[in-house]
Enzyme design. Structure first.
Site, short mmCIF file in Angstrom:
data_model
loop_
_atom_site.label_atom_id
_atom_site.label_comp_id
_atom_site.label_asym_id
_atom_site.label_seq_id
_atom_site.Cartn_x
_atom_site.Cartn_y
_atom_site.Cartn_z
N ASP A 1 0.86 -1.17 0.00
CA ASP A 1 0.00 0.00 0.00
C ASP A 1 0.90 1.23 0.00
OD1 ASP A 1 -2.43 1.59 0.47
OD2 ASP A 1 -3.24 -0.26 1.33
N ASP B 1 -3.12 4.76 -2.19
CA ASP B 1 -4.21 5.31 -1.38
C ASP B 1 -4.63 6.69 -1.87
OD1 ASP B 1 -5.63 4.76 1.24
OD2 ASP B 1 -4.73 6.67 1.77
N GLU C 1 -6.42 4.09 -5.80
CA GLU C 1 -7.73 4.26 -5.14
C GLU C 1 -8.21 5.68 -5.37
OE1 GLU C 1 -9.85 4.06 -0.78
OE2 GLU C 1 -8.03 5.21 -1.15
N HIS D 1 -11.47 -3.18 3.21
CA HIS D 1 -11.37 -2.83 4.63
C HIS D 1 -12.12 -1.54 4.99
CE1 HIS D 1 -8.55 -0.33 2.59
NE2 HIS D 1 -8.31 0.36 3.69
N ASP D 2 -12.64 -0.83 3.99
CA ASP D 2 -13.39 0.40 4.26
C ASP D 2 -14.89 0.22 4.07
OD1 ASP D 2 -11.03 1.87 4.62
OD2 ASP D 2 -10.93 2.45 2.51
O1 TEU Z 1 -9.71 5.46 2.02
C1 TEU Z 1 -10.18 6.56 1.35
C2 TEU Z 1 -11.61 6.93 1.44
O2 TEU Z 1 -11.98 7.98 0.98
C3 TEU Z 1 -12.67 6.14 2.11
O3 TEU Z 1 -12.98 4.94 1.64
C4 TEU Z 1 -12.55 6.31 3.58
O4 TEU Z 1 -11.81 5.33 4.18
C5 TEU Z 1 -13.84 6.41 4.31
O5 TEU Z 1 -14.39 5.15 4.50
C6 TEU Z 1 -14.80 7.36 3.73
O6 TEU Z 1 -15.95 7.36 4.47
C7 TEU Z 1 -8.33 5.26 2.12
C8 TEU Z 1 -8.04 4.00 2.90
O7 TEU Z 1 -8.50 2.89 2.19
C9 TEU Z 1 -8.63 4.14 4.26
O8 TEU Z 1 -8.52 2.97 5.02
C10 TEU Z 1 -7.92 5.28 4.94
O9 TEU Z 1 -8.51 5.54 6.18
C11 TEU Z 1 -7.96 6.55 4.11
O10 TEU Z 1 -7.67 6.34 2.74
C12 TEU Z 1 -6.91 7.53 4.61
O11 TEU Z 1 -5.64 7.03 4.33
#
Ligand code: TEU
Length: 555
Positions: free
Chosen positions: A101, A203, A253, A326-327
């Site tokens: 990542d 990310d 992403e 994971h989000d």
């Molecule tokens: O996530 C970016 C993002 O905009 C979203 O999916 C966010 O995690 C959130 O759920 C919006 O409601 C990335 C990563 O995947 C996430 O785990 C991190 O927390 C975020 O960036 C910051 O690095």
């Protein structure tokens, strides 16, 4: 395979490991590299080509590792660099690749770059982050809100100026207009590639370039600046172009990216990225202002959205395919049925996902149909986004019951409970006390039970889908066409490559579904069609799909 000019990742499947909850090797209750090494057999059996590890770098863990304080070291929570090298060698020996990542929209506020930057307005690294002076009237530099509640600006006492943080207070945004900072990022990436890693998941990489206007006083929120394309092309020149002999993969992403953006980002001629994670299909079931404003999802909206991306990237660019990570909540709880038809809906959705055109991503636990966490009290949650929103929503007058209900459906912790390996204590994840609670169904839903369940194994079904992508050019590259776009229960599409043709039929409901023979010529033939894969052992020739039945027919 006849289509030898297609990139290697058109036939590959990626598996995402969120290390904190994958497997714990040392009994401290937190997943680690030793745990990952102990489970490589499971991943090799599944047949995935690439492992993507969510961040394992040194971090204060304000956002579960997405807040990095040292890009060149492994956090002691997870292990050491030596263990990482051993893991990488083992992954390679098993014929898999390993992707890291890359979190470079922001660092941790504990990163030495930020310590230097915040020390003085004259610091040579001041400009590596986004600073704005305090306004005389006390107003904030812009109206931007953080993704994790509250304003996106934090006043720093050392210099009495604000720094930008799109995420947690402890995640200051880097300033990509600064060429020295960019060079430091490129050098860091080169060190990891020299170490042997096979690419990066980047990310929020569309957030790195902010328009100047969006940083002017009063601006409402982030706007992507077109210079993001220059930054990615420069990164390609400085990092990836040096290594034409390596089979690498990059995935960016990109919350908010449109199909048109994605065409530009992933057109191979432009040398930016191989594919992007888009968010359109995971933003359909909430209101415009908050992911916690839960709304019902229409199947027609979901499949039409994915179909638009299929069409938009058919000739230029490439799709990534995911329904969870994971989000996001667990896919079977969100899009399927985590009650009586858990196995059927997990396999039906897996078939639909894996048979779109693109590179599929399997999130840990989805290969056994893991469900949402089912937490009922705020004490059970760990994620900064959930905890901050809980506090903010209560302060704004919401009831505890409503907030808990929304978290139960949408908290990121739903996908962050320990992987359920066995029916034993702590689901076989750790010999200690897990850092977050185990989902209550672990006695029934676990790797051992799933793999022993024969025709009802989600793992085995997923393994067969991954193998089909390896074997069949029509799965890799076939043209996609959505059928019955308005049907709210049937998800049907075809894939076509030359004379090869697949018909995918999924009943996304808990009631039997009578197929209309007018849907596709295959259904009007008198002979029983050839079943490529299906999740129900009988009835192939019938025109009725059982609850959550999926059939993939040839012809
Ligand atoms: O996530 C970016 C993002 O905009 C979203 O999916 C966010 O995690 C959130 O759920 C919006 O409601 C990335 C990563 O995947 C996430 O785990 C991190 O927390 C975020 O960036 C910051 O690095």
């Amino acid at each position: 395979m006849p289509h030898t000019d297609a990139p290697w990742w058109t036939s590959a499947t990626v598996y995402q490991i969120w290390p904190r909850s994958f497997a714990d090797g040392d009994g401290d209750g937190v997943g680690d590299l030793a745990g990952i090494r102990s489970k490589l057999g499971h991943l090799h059996d599944l047949g995935v080509d690439v492992l993507w590890l969510s961040p394992i770098y040194r971090s204060p863990q304000a956002d579960a590792g997405y807040d990095i304080s040292d890009y060149d070291d492994i956090d002691p929570l997870f292990g050491t660099l030596d263990e990482f090298d051993e893991l990488l060698a083992e992954v390679h020996a098993l014929g898999m690749k390993l992707v890291m990542d890359l979190v470079v929209n922001h660092t941790s506020d504990q990163h030495p770059w930020f310590a230097e930057s915040r020390s003085s307005v004259d610091s040579p690294e001041r400009d590596w982050y986004v600073w704005r002076p305090r306004a005389a009237d006390g107003s904030l530099p812009t109206e931007w809100r953080s993704f994790f509640s509250g304003p996106a600006w934090q006043l720093d006492p050392a210099t009495d100026e604000h720094y930008l943080h799109m995420f947690a207070v402890g995640q200051p945004d880097l300033n990509w207009r600064n060429a020295e900072m960019r060079a430091a990022v490129h050098a860091m990436m080169n060190r990891w590639l020299d170490r042997g890693v096979d690419g990066f998941r980047m990310d929020v990489i569309n957030f790195i370039a902010k328009t100047p206007a969006s940083l002017e006083p009063g601006a409402a929120g982030f706007e992507m600046d077109p210079s993001v394309h220059d930054h990615l092309q420069e990164m390609h020149r400085e990092v990836f172009a040096h290594r034409p002999d390596r089979q690498l993969i990059t995935v960016g992403e990109m919350p908010g990216a449109t199909v048109d953006d994605a065409v530009l980002f992933t057109d191979q001629q432009r040398h930016e990225l191989d594919m992007v994670f888009q968010f359109e299909h995971v933003d359909l079931d909430h209101g415009p202002d908050s992911k916690f404003d839960v709304r019902p999802l229409r199947l027609s909206a979901l499949k039409r959205s994915l179909a638009r991306w299929q069409e938009g990237l058919a000739d230029r660019g490439w799709n990534s395919l995911y329904l969870g990570n994971h989000d996001q909540p667990r896919l079977v709880s969100r899009f399927g049925d985590d009650g009586p038809y858990r196995v059927e809906s997990a396999t039906a959705l897996a078939a639909v996902l894996h048979l779109h055109r693109g590179t599929p991503y399997v999130y840990q636990g989805d290969e056994i149909g893991m469900t949402n966490a089912g937490f009922t009290s705020i004490e059970q949650y760990r994620d900064v986004e959930s905890l901050n929103w809980h506090e903010e929503a209560l302060a704004a007058g919401a009831s505890e019951a409503d907030v808990l209900e929304a978290l139960r459906s949408r908290s990121r912790d739903n996908a962050r409970t320990p992987v359920q390996w066995s029916a034993g204590a702590a689901a076989g994840f750790t010999t200690g006390t897990p850092w977050i609670g185990v989902t209550a169904n672990s006695a029934e839903v676990n790797v051992e039970a799933d793999r022993a369940s024969g025709e009802r194994s989600v793992f085995d079904f997923t393994r067969r889908l991954i193998a089909l992508r390896h074997e069949l050019p029509v799965v890799q590259l076939g043209a996609f066409a959505l059928l019955a776009p308005d049907d709210e229960r049937l998800w049907a599409f075809t894939r076509t490559l030359g004379d090869e043709r697949l018909l995918v039929l999924a009943n996304c409901s808990g009631e039997p579904y009578d197929l209309d023979p007018g849907l596709d010529p295959v259904l009007r033939r008198r002979s029983v069609p050839d079943l490529v894969i299906g999740n129900t052992p009988h009835g192939i020739g019938s025109l009725t799909l059982g609850p959550w039945e999926v059939r993939v027919l040839r012809g």
